[in-house]
Design an enzyme around this catalytic site. Structure first.
Site, short mmCIF file in Angstrom:
data_model
loop_
_atom_site.label_atom_id
_atom_site.label_comp_id
_atom_site.label_asym_id
_atom_site.label_seq_id
_atom_site.Cartn_x
_atom_site.Cartn_y
_atom_site.Cartn_z
N CYS A 120 -38.02 77.90 53.77
CA CYS A 120 -37.77 78.42 52.42
C CYS A 120 -38.48 79.76 52.33
CB CYS A 120 -38.33 77.47 51.37
SG CYS A 120 -38.01 78.00 49.67
N CYS A 130 -36.85 81.29 45.74
CA CYS A 130 -36.48 80.65 47.00
C CYS A 130 -35.19 81.21 47.58
CB CYS A 130 -36.32 79.14 46.79
SG CYS A 130 -37.83 78.33 46.22
N LYS A 195 -34.95 67.59 45.06
CA LYS A 195 -36.19 68.27 44.69
C LYS A 195 -36.09 68.69 43.23
CE LYS A 195 -39.10 72.22 45.83
NZ LYS A 195 -39.37 73.28 46.80
N ARG A 205 -48.47 76.39 44.31
CA ARG A 205 -48.15 77.81 44.09
C ARG A 205 -49.40 78.66 44.09
NH1 ARG A 205 -43.17 76.78 39.82
NH2 ARG A 205 -41.96 75.51 41.30
N ARG A 217 -37.56 78.01 38.30
CA ARG A 217 -36.69 77.54 39.38
C ARG A 217 -35.60 76.57 38.89
NH1 ARG A 217 -39.77 79.81 43.27
NH2 ARG A 217 -41.83 78.99 43.80
N GLU A 233 -26.93 64.81 45.33
CA GLU A 233 -27.61 65.78 46.20
C GLU A 233 -27.89 65.15 47.57
OE1 GLU A 233 -28.33 68.78 46.33
OE2 GLU A 233 -28.49 69.65 44.34
N LYS A 248 -38.69 64.46 45.89
CA LYS A 248 -39.91 65.19 45.59
C LYS A 248 -39.94 65.62 44.15
CE LYS A 248 -41.97 69.57 46.75
NZ LYS A 248 -41.83 70.82 47.41
N SER A 274 -48.58 68.56 45.45
CA SER A 274 -49.92 69.08 45.17
C SER A 274 -50.48 68.58 43.84
CB SER A 274 -49.88 70.61 45.20
OG SER A 274 -48.92 71.11 44.29
N TYR A 313 -51.09 65.24 51.02
CA TYR A 313 -52.33 65.95 51.36
C TYR A 313 -53.46 64.95 51.64
CZ TYR A 313 -49.46 69.69 49.61
OH TYR A 313 -48.41 70.55 49.44
C1 PBG Z 1 -41.02 75.71 48.32
C2 PBG Z 1 -41.90 74.54 48.24
C3 PBG Z 1 -42.72 74.17 47.17
C4 PBG Z 1 -43.37 73.00 47.55
C5 PBG Z 1 -42.94 72.69 48.82
N1 PBG Z 1 -42.02 73.64 49.23
C6 PBG Z 1 -43.01 74.88 45.92
C7 PBG Z 1 -41.99 75.10 44.90
O1 PBG Z 1 -40.86 74.67 44.97
O2 PBG Z 1 -42.38 75.80 43.98
C8 PBG Z 1 -44.33 72.24 46.70
C9 PBG Z 1 -45.21 71.29 47.40
C10 PBG Z 1 -46.34 70.80 46.59
O3 PBG Z 1 -46.45 71.03 45.37
O4 PBG Z 1 -47.19 70.13 47.20
N2 PBG Z 1 -41.15 76.38 49.56
#
Ligand code: PBG
Length: 324
Positions: A120, A130, A195, A205, A217, A233, A248, A274, A313
């Protein structure tokens, strides 16, 4: 036979019985550890909102990768933080970019650890979106070519699997075609299939410095309200050739994981993102929750709902806890 003959507490009365009738078990085999890799040497920058996590240079990544492997975690997922961003995100497919170099180093030094790469461009673009932006819009079809180049670059560097996370339509098919055309038909695709446009990515971020500089997004990530659309999807990604499909975030979307498990015969992954990690860490730091038990309970719940694989994590900490 109802109460008083039937008493479910009988089989809860001892650790021995509980162990015998336990329906779900979390294993280190289910875990994938994400890492943020950046330029430089001997660099480890803590991520304030993700206690215990950091952005690391390749030399530290090798060390960290060795440690997660030593506790039995089978795979890592790499996010690159480039030295240079531009409008297109062209560092994302530079053959000597941060991720290809990290992949080569880990495959060289920790060869049995599976290396998955996030595909991405948002960490690589100045606007933080993205995909390719024109007149304030994220352009779908133009972005596919970038994702193809990025996935190929990672495959050439030796990535074991690529994981597109952009949510452009048609990207799994486009990446599959590009890989097959260049001799990488053996490289599987783990697609971030469902997602959601979640507020729980905020700490990521910060870590990746990838907040969109304008807008949000919601024109490409999914509405958190939609379960049926999530199944579409996933179905489309499977039709396009996804080997593993991901949902996710994880814990707030257990219903989606469960429905996907019922509907599809592919391996299913879930990403404990995260913000999910940060919430648990914060509550534990305040003494409001037992961090270790919350970690294990949430991971078990995600697994019970139907996720075969969990990106988290907590991977190393959970693996250590599972060995105790
Ligand atoms: C985009 C991406 C994101 C995450 C994984 N791949 C961020 C987004 O979509 O803003 C988030 C992962 C997380 O929050 O742990 N490359």
């Amino acid at each position: 036979m109802p109460f008083p003959q039937d008493r479910l507490r009988r089989l809860r009365a001892s650790a021995g019985f509980r162990r015998m009738v336990r329906e779900t078990r979390l294993s280190v085999d289910n875990l994938i550890a994400p890492f943020f890799v950046m330029e430089g040497r001997d660099v480890r920058q803590p991520i304030v909102s993700m206690p215990g996590q950091g952005r690391v240079s390749v030399d530290h990544l090798i060390k960290d990768a060795g440690e997660v492997q030593a506790v039995g975690v089978p795979a890592i997922l790499l996010f690159g933080i480039p030295a240079r961003k531009d409008e297109l995100g062209s560092e994302a497919w530079a053959p000597d970019g941060i991720v290809p170099r990290a992949v080569r180093a880990v495959k060289d030094r920790v060869p049995d650890l599976m290396v998955i790469t996030d595909v991405c461009v948002d960490e690589y673009t100045t606007h933080g979106h993205c995909g390719i932006v024109k007149d304030g819009q994220v352009m779908n079809d133009e972005t596919l070519a970038c994702l193809q180049k990025m996935a190929l670059t990672h495959a050439r560097a030796g990535a074991d699997m690529v994981a597109p996370s952009d949510m452009m339509d048609g990207r799994v098919g486009a990446i599959r075609q590009a890989l097959d055309g260049q001799g990488f038909s053996h490289v599987p695709i783990l697609s971030y299939a469902a997602k959601f446009a979640s507020c729980l990515y905020a700490p990521f971020r910060e870590a990746a410095d990838s907040s969109p500089k304008f807008g949000d997004r919601q024109s490409y990530q999914m509405d958190p309200a939609n379960l049926r659309e999530a199944l579409r999807e996933i179905e489309l990604d499977i039709q396009e050739g996804a080997d593993i499909v991901m949902i996710k975030p994880a814990l707030p979307y257990l219903d989606v994981i469960h429905a996907a498990r019922q509907a599809f015969d592919r391996p299913i992954a879930a990403y404990q993102v995260s913000g999910e990690y940060s919430m648990i860490k914060a509550a534990a730091q305040l003494g409001w929750l037992d961090g270790r038990r919350t970690m294990l309970e949430t991971l078990l719940a995600i697994h019970r709902a139907g996720a075969d694989l969990i990106l988290t994590y907590f991977a190393k900490e959970a693996a250590e806890a599972l060995h105790e």
